[in-house]
Scaffold this motif. Sequence first.
Motif, PDB file in Angstrom:
ATOM      1  N   SER A 245       0.896  -1.193   0.050  1.00  0.00           N
ATOM      2  CA  SER A 245      -0.009   0.177   0.076  1.00  0.00           C
ATOM      3  C   SER A 245       0.912   1.122   0.199  1.00  0.00           C
ATOM      4  O   SER A 245       0.347   2.151  -0.644  1.00  0.00           O
ATOM      5  CB  SER A 245      -0.899  -0.120   1.263  1.00  0.00           C
ATOM      6  N   ALA A 246       2.096   1.217   0.543  1.00  0.00           N
ATOM      7  CA  ALA A 246       2.700   2.503   0.674  1.00  0.00           C
ATOM      8  C   ALA A 246       4.350   2.139   1.061  1.00  0.00           C
ATOM      9  O   ALA A 246       4.645   0.932   1.387  1.00  0.00           O
ATOM     10  CB  ALA A 246       2.341   3.336   1.857  1.00  0.00           C
ATOM     11  N   SER A 247       5.052   3.101   0.543  1.00  0.00           N
ATOM     12  CA  SER A 247       6.520   2.935   1.177  1.00  0.00           C
ATOM     13  C   SER A 247       6.963   4.080   1.986  1.00  0.00           C
ATOM     14  O   SER A 247       5.993   4.871   2.467  1.00  0.00           O
ATOM     15  CB  SER A 247       7.484   3.023  -0.146  1.00  0.00           C
ATOM     16  N   THR A 248       8.057   4.190   2.752  1.00  0.00           N
ATOM     17  CA  THR A 248       8.480   5.251   3.872  1.00  0.00           C
ATOM     18  C   THR A 248       9.548   5.788   3.515  1.00  0.00           C
ATOM     19  O   THR A 248      10.205   5.379   2.449  1.00  0.00           O
ATOM     20  CB  THR A 248       8.457   4.449   5.010  1.00  0.00           C
TER      21      THR A 248
ATOM     22  N   GLN B 257       7.702  -6.461   4.387  1.00  0.00           N
ATOM     23  CA  GLN B 257       7.269  -4.979   4.857  1.00  0.00           C
ATOM     24  C   GLN B 257       6.267  -4.041   4.765  1.00  0.00           C
ATOM     25  O   GLN B 257       6.437  -2.932   4.715  1.00  0.00           O
ATOM     26  CB  GLN B 257       8.755  -4.190   5.044  1.00  0.00           C
ATOM     27  N   PRO B 258       5.219  -4.650   4.571  1.00  0.00           N
ATOM     28  CA  PRO B 258       3.902  -3.717   4.250  1.00  0.00           C
ATOM     29  C   PRO B 258       3.533  -2.775   5.210  1.00  0.00           C
ATOM     30  O   PRO B 258       2.969  -1.809   5.014  1.00  0.00           O
ATOM     31  CB  PRO B 258       2.805  -4.681   3.662  1.00  0.00           C
ATOM     32  N   PHE B 259       4.106  -3.189   6.356  1.00  0.00           N
ATOM     33  CA  PHE B 259       3.685  -2.347   7.528  1.00  0.00           C
ATOM     34  C   PHE B 259       4.934  -1.735   8.347  1.00  0.00           C
ATOM     35  O   PHE B 259       4.744  -1.389   9.280  1.00  0.00           O
ATOM     36  CB  PHE B 259       2.805  -2.916   8.540  1.00  0.00           C
TER      37      PHE B 259
ATOM     38  N   LYS C 155       9.473   1.938  13.977  1.00  0.00           N
ATOM     39  CA  LYS C 155       8.708   2.565  12.721  1.00  0.00           C
ATOM     40  C   LYS C 155       7.688   1.733  12.221  1.00  0.00           C
ATOM     41  O   LYS C 155       6.697   2.080  11.660  1.00  0.00           O
ATOM     42  CB  LYS C 155       9.683   2.962  11.845  1.00  0.00           C
ATOM     43  N   ASN C 156       7.244   0.759  13.032  1.00  0.00           N
ATOM     44  CA  ASN C 156       6.185  -0.282  12.496  1.00  0.00           C
ATOM     45  C   ASN C 156       4.693   0.447  12.721  1.00  0.00           C
ATOM     46  O   ASN C 156       4.551   1.366  13.615  1.00  0.00           O
ATOM     47  CB  ASN C 156       6.115  -1.587  13.611  1.00  0.00           C
ATOM     48  N   CYS C 157       3.844   0.351  11.675  1.00  0.00           N
ATOM     49  CA  CYS C 157       2.661   0.962  11.723  1.00  0.00           C
ATOM     50  C   CYS C 157       1.731   0.401  12.831  1.00  0.00           C
ATOM     51  O   CYS C 157       1.587  -0.743  13.266  1.00  0.00           O
ATOM     52  CB  CYS C 157       1.802   0.410  10.491  1.00  0.00           C
ATOM     53  N   VAL C 158       1.276   1.565  13.745  1.00  0.00           N
ATOM     54  CA  VAL C 158       0.492   1.053  14.814  1.00  0.00           C
ATOM     55  C   VAL C 158      -0.790   0.584  14.378  1.00  0.00           C
ATOM     56  O   VAL C 158      -1.429  -0.002  15.346  1.00  0.00           O
ATOM     57  CB  VAL C 158       0.252   2.556  15.761  1.00  0.00           C
TER      58      VAL C 158
END
Length: 106
Positions: free
Chosen positions: A17-20, A87-89, A94-97
């Motif tokens: 869904s996204a990158s960071t 690593q989608p999250f 920095k892991n997605c809450v």
Amino acid sequence: MIHINAVIKEVLRSHPSASTAHMTVHESNFTVKASTGEEYLMGGLVMYMCVSIIQRDPNVFDDTADEWIPERWLGKAANDIPASAWQPFERGPKNCVGFRLASLQT
């Protein structure tokens, strides 16, 4: 139920869904080692984590990296995939809450 989880993981691997992006502190002396062995000083730079590339690494997924194969997440095959290859999250601090909530809602 286990097969549904494999399908979800494969969808998120194939179509993240996204990158960071992460900003490194200039004085940090943060280095990255390339596969050639060379080290690069990254202090003060913005690093873009392209999850699409990470999750299609041919060193991990061989010649099937661009194929949609949910069975790769089942049984012994799943144990051969390093945690850093999915690593989608994001990972670590920095892991997605919302990761657990998103997983529960599927």
